[in-house]
Design a protein around this motif. Structure first.
Motif, PDB file in Angstrom:
ATOM      1  N   UNK A 224       0.804  -1.214   0.000  1.00 34.46           N
ATOM      2  CA  UNK A 224       0.000   0.000   0.000  1.00 34.46           C
ATOM      3  C   UNK A 224       0.845   1.275   0.000  1.00 34.46           C
ATOM      4  N   UNK A 225       2.013   1.230   0.613  1.00 36.08           N
ATOM      5  CA  UNK A 225       2.830   2.444   0.743  1.00 36.08           C
ATOM      6  C   UNK A 225       4.259   2.020   1.039  1.00 36.08           C
ATOM      7  N   UNK A 226       5.084   2.996   1.357  1.00 34.49           N
ATOM      8  CA  UNK A 226       6.463   2.702   1.718  1.00 34.49           C
ATOM      9  C   UNK A 226       7.435   2.938   0.581  1.00 34.49           C
ATOM     10  N   UNK A 227       8.602   2.366   0.710  1.00 27.86           N
ATOM     11  CA  UNK A 227       9.679   2.554  -0.263  1.00 27.86           C
ATOM     12  C   UNK A 227       9.178   2.312  -1.684  1.00 27.86           C
ATOM     13  N   UNK A 280      15.021  -8.342   7.483  1.00 27.47           N
ATOM     14  CA  UNK A 280      14.384  -7.864   8.707  1.00 27.47           C
ATOM     15  C   UNK A 280      12.927  -7.513   8.461  1.00 27.47           C
ATOM     16  N   UNK A 281      12.672  -6.705   7.438  1.00 25.78           N
ATOM     17  CA  UNK A 281      11.323  -6.171   7.220  1.00 25.78           C
ATOM     18  C   UNK A 281      10.283  -7.259   6.947  1.00 25.78           C
ATOM     19  N   UNK A 282      10.710  -8.414   6.445  1.00 28.96           N
ATOM     20  CA  UNK A 282       9.759  -9.487   6.128  1.00 28.96           C
ATOM     21  C   UNK A 282       8.958  -9.897   7.348  1.00 28.96           C
ATOM     22  N   UNK A 283       9.519  -9.738   8.533  1.00 32.51           N
ATOM     23  CA  UNK A 283       8.843 -10.149   9.764  1.00 32.51           C
ATOM     24  C   UNK A 283       8.031  -9.035  10.409  1.00 32.51           C
ATOM     25  N   UNK A 284       7.959  -7.891   9.760  1.00 32.84           N
ATOM     26  CA  UNK A 284       7.343  -6.726  10.387  1.00 32.84           C
ATOM     27  C   UNK A 284       5.869  -6.596  10.018  1.00 32.84           C
ATOM     28  N   UNK A 285       5.057  -6.173  10.983  1.00 29.91           N
ATOM     29  CA  UNK A 285       3.629  -5.953  10.737  1.00 29.91           C
ATOM     30  C   UNK A 285       3.394  -4.790   9.775  1.00 29.91           C
ATOM     31  N   UNK A 286       4.418  -3.960   9.558  1.00 25.03           N
ATOM     32  CA  UNK A 286       4.288  -2.800   8.684  1.00 25.03           C
ATOM     33  C   UNK A 286       4.920  -3.024   7.316  1.00 25.03           C
ATOM     34  N   UNK A 287       5.188  -4.274   6.959  1.00 22.03           N
ATOM     35  CA  UNK A 287       5.864  -4.542   5.691  1.00 22.03           C
ATOM     36  C   UNK A 287       5.132  -3.917   4.506  1.00 22.03           C
ATOM     37  N   UNK A 288       3.819  -3.979   4.495  1.00 24.46           N
ATOM     38  CA  UNK A 288       3.045  -3.466   3.360  1.00 24.46           C
ATOM     39  C   UNK A 288       3.049  -1.946   3.279  1.00 24.46           C
ATOM     40  N   UNK A 289       3.525  -1.281   4.338  1.00 22.03           N
ATOM     41  CA  UNK A 289       3.407   0.167   4.421  1.00 22.03           C
ATOM     42  C   UNK A 289       4.750   0.884   4.553  1.00 22.03           C
TER      43      UNK A 289
END
Length: 419
Positions: A224-227, A280-289
């Motif tokens: 949805x957002x992010x890099x 690291x980010x693969x395990x994060x709840x905010x990966x999609x954002x």
């Protein structure tokens, strides 16, 4: 060694490549021209005229020195929508980084651009040296009635520089972000109209901590957002294509390949479309954002998937990434993409193909009420979900997410003055 810049004919060919690739992908092309200083290019006015003829929206991220009434009037005539200039601190810090007199000249250029009705913006790159200047420069932007302000962290030139005085520590950046948000809200409360954007993706960590962010739980796959790596391309002066301005890795050439092919089939870009590649980010709840800034990871650790060195979130990396089943994205009839291309687009660009809530009657009703009712707008700003429930608005998680992205405090003050 100097870079061989594209000729005017090659610039026109590049624009044609962009337009054709956008049409193939069902996208709307847009261009940000930066440098150096784009106004110093011998081809700038011919290129802008060509883009204007083809209705390609253009923004400029440049310097102040060539901005005067004549150039600003030409920019306006040729459809330049906004002009962003970097301000990296108050006068002493900014002039130390740029050159003596640069700060004053930038303030002059903003006045000229505003007089010619070109939207103006500041980009502030934050370091340990200038972090105390962030709030004062925000206030200058507000007082000058600039359209927008954003800040981002500095990308170091390798690990040695990162270990020096240039980078804030993760928790220091968190404290800066909290001050930034607090000051933005205070300036909006006082009636200033500058939009203080949340550019750096790590702002989602603050939003998650505050509880006023609503991820789309029904869709655990869509980005949805992010890099934005993998959603756009950076084209250098010589035509080489790189993933982003901060990551000098060549992935193609704009005069030798279709830009759509680079976007779709670059092996490097396709690595960004697989969650499991992010260490690291693969395990994060905010990966999609979020996903942090891979360019910072590349600069500090030599591995763009190792995790943003500015990130302060603690994760259990012993757990497997929470992967969800694929969801098919619906493409319109007559879409020229092949099935493989649809699969690629759907894996990372699905948000662009969804029916956006902005078109919903209910969404428009909520926004309209927020425009008319200052009290209601303030409630939305503090608690989107609770406010919708209080007034009987039956909103799903996708609409909650859309509403939570709106910076009611500043954007609606700005819209009120325009109307």
């Amino acid at each position: 060694m100097e870079t061989a810049e594209l000729s005017l004919k090659e610039c026109f060919a590049l624009v044609g490549n962009l337009a054709a690739s956008a049409e193939r992908l069902g996208a709307t092309p847009s261009i940000d021209l930066t440098g150096g200083d784009p106004l110093l290019s011998e081809h700038i006015w011919d290129v802008l005229a060509y883009l204007h003829e083809r209705d390609v929206p253009v923004s400029i991220l440049g310097n102040s020195y060539e901005v005067n009434d004549t150039t600003a009037a030409r920019l306006k005539e040729l459809g330049v929508g906004d002009y962003q200039i970097s301000v990296d601190g108050l006068q002493d810090n900014h002039d130390w980084l740029r050159k003596k007199g640069s700060f004053a000249d930038t303030m002059r250029a903003f006045d000229v651009l505003q007089k010619n009705r070109i939207a103006t913006g500041i980009m502030f790159t934050i370091t340990r040296r200038n972090s105390d200047d962030l709030v004062p420069v925000m206030r200058i932007a507000a007082q000058k009635k600039l359209h927008a302000f954003a800040f981002d962290v500095v990308t170091p030139n390798g690990a040695d520089e990162a270990l020096g005085d240039i980078m804030l520590a993760p928790l220091e950046l968190r404290d800066v972000y909290l001050k930034y948000i607090q000051e933005a809200e205070e300036l909006a409360r006082r009636g200033f109209t500058t939009v203080f954007a949340r550019k750096n993706s790590l702002h989602f960590l603050i939003a998650e901590e505050s509880g006023n962010f609503y991820p789309v739980r029904s869709d655990a796959r869509t980005i949805f957002a992010g890099c934005p790596i993998g959603q756009g391309l950076t084209i250098c002066a010589d035509g080489k294509v790189i993933p982003c301005p901060r990551m000098p890795i060549t992935i193609g050439h704009a005069l030798e390949e279709d830009l759509a092919d680079i976007l779709l089939y670059s092996e490097f870009l396709n690595r960004f479309r697989k969650r499991e590649n992010f260490q690291k980010c693969a395990n994060c709840t905010l990966f999609q954002y979020c996903r942090g800034c891979p360019a910072n990871a590349f600069a500090v650790k030599g591995n763009c998937f190792s995790g943003d060195p500015y990130c302060w979130k603690k994760l259990d990396l012993t757990l497997p990434p929470p992967l969800s089943p694929e969801k098919k994205v619906q493409f319109g009839q007559g879409c020229p993409l092949t099935e493989r291309e649809k699969e690629i687009m759907g894996s990372y660009y699905a948000w662009q193909f969804k029916e956006r809530m902005l078109k919903s009657d209910l969404f428009q009703e909520i926004l309209g009420r927020a425009m008319r009712d200052v009290s209601f707008r303030g409630e939305l700003h503090r608690d989107v979900k609770g406010t919708c429930a209080k007034y009987g608005y039956d909103v799903g998680d996708l609409m909650l997410y859309e509403l939570s992205r709106i910076e009611f405090s500043s954007i609606f003050n700005l819209l009120e003055q325009i109307q």
